[in-house]
Design an enzyme around this catalytic site. Sequence first.
Site, short mmCIF file in Angstrom:
data_model
loop_
_atom_site.label_atom_id
_atom_site.label_comp_id
_atom_site.label_asym_id
_atom_site.label_seq_id
_atom_site.Cartn_x
_atom_site.Cartn_y
_atom_site.Cartn_z
N LYS A 156 0.90 -1.20 0.13
CA LYS A 156 0.11 0.06 0.03
C LYS A 156 0.91 1.27 0.18
O LYS A 156 1.70 1.59 1.12
CB LYS A 156 -0.84 0.14 1.17
CG LYS A 156 -1.57 1.20 1.60
CD LYS A 156 -2.56 1.51 2.69
CE LYS A 156 -3.05 2.61 2.55
NZ LYS A 156 -3.90 2.97 3.94
N THR A 193 -9.76 3.68 11.40
CA THR A 193 -9.95 4.39 12.61
C THR A 193 -11.52 4.22 13.03
O THR A 193 -11.90 4.38 14.37
CB THR A 193 -9.81 6.20 12.37
OG1 THR A 193 -8.56 6.05 11.79
CG2 THR A 193 -9.91 6.94 13.57
#
EC number: 2.8.1.10
Lengths: 65, 260
Positions: free
Chosen positions: B96, B207
């Site tokens: 990533k 999150t």
Amino acid sequence: MQVTVNGEHREIASGTVDALLAELDYEGTHFAIAVNFDVLPKSRWAQTPLKAGDEIEIITPRQGG
Amino acid sequence: MLKFYDREFSSRLLIGTALYPSPRIMQDSIRAAGSQIVTVSLRRETAGGKTGDAFWSLIRELDVTVLPNTAGCRSVREAVTTAKLARELFGTSWIKLEVIADNDTLQPDVVGLVEAASILIKDGFEVFPYCTEDLSVALRLVEAGCKVVMPWAAPIGSAKGITNRDALKLLRARLPDIALVVDAGIGAPSHAAEALELGYDAVLLNTAVAKAENPVAMAGAFKLAVEAGRTAFEAGLMDARDFASPSTPVVGTPFWHAVS
């Protein structure tokens, strides 16, 4: 000799990465190591010589998003 | 099935491993999300420390595919070296790719991103670039060889959801053969469902689950939302209209008569 390990200047006695890990009391097993921005495969830790001024990064898996 | 490079997955929810209240809640949340792919990072190990070993054994217990990130890298050189360290450490060619331009927005440095992606693809990496919703950047990433493109919905950790829906729709329309993942900015399951309804192949979030009051329950909610959004996309959503259109038949309405 003087090298940089994970961003800190240090005086070390070791001549190879393998020896350096022992000298600095690294006890874990999952590391990857870069010397001067080149990744050093584990198979070469024992034989690759370190020299003064080298920048050594000792990296491990961590939480990430 | 979701396809990333040559690998197929049934879950369309990718999840991060950071910010959970405890390692146990992290593991339970990932299981509740049904995720088959998790993101991890690389950080400096302190002398004598076994932090990396402890974390890595938690991840191995989950039996998931690992997608390492280059989070925090601010230059092409740092990102490329970090990607190579990740390949050495995790034994995967997946990365990533993040090249960060700005501390306040964690906005991708899209110029550096394209350069780093090109270098890594030539070196055999399968790159998952974290980018903005800009079409020209996405086209450059595809040109460089990316088969996956991951635009943000909103800044990382902001929980704002999809702030530029038209641009994300345009990316989907223009890149029909590329796996598109909404990465960053998702705050609620409805945001994730919206991304899947737009035809996005998957979402990546961290999150929104880790900082929920009950992360495990929230992970389950995201699982349902992603499945609902995908099912809705496959079922074919109707187009929006500017005016009302009755759902109850007009013909045969009692007392009805034509207005003269």
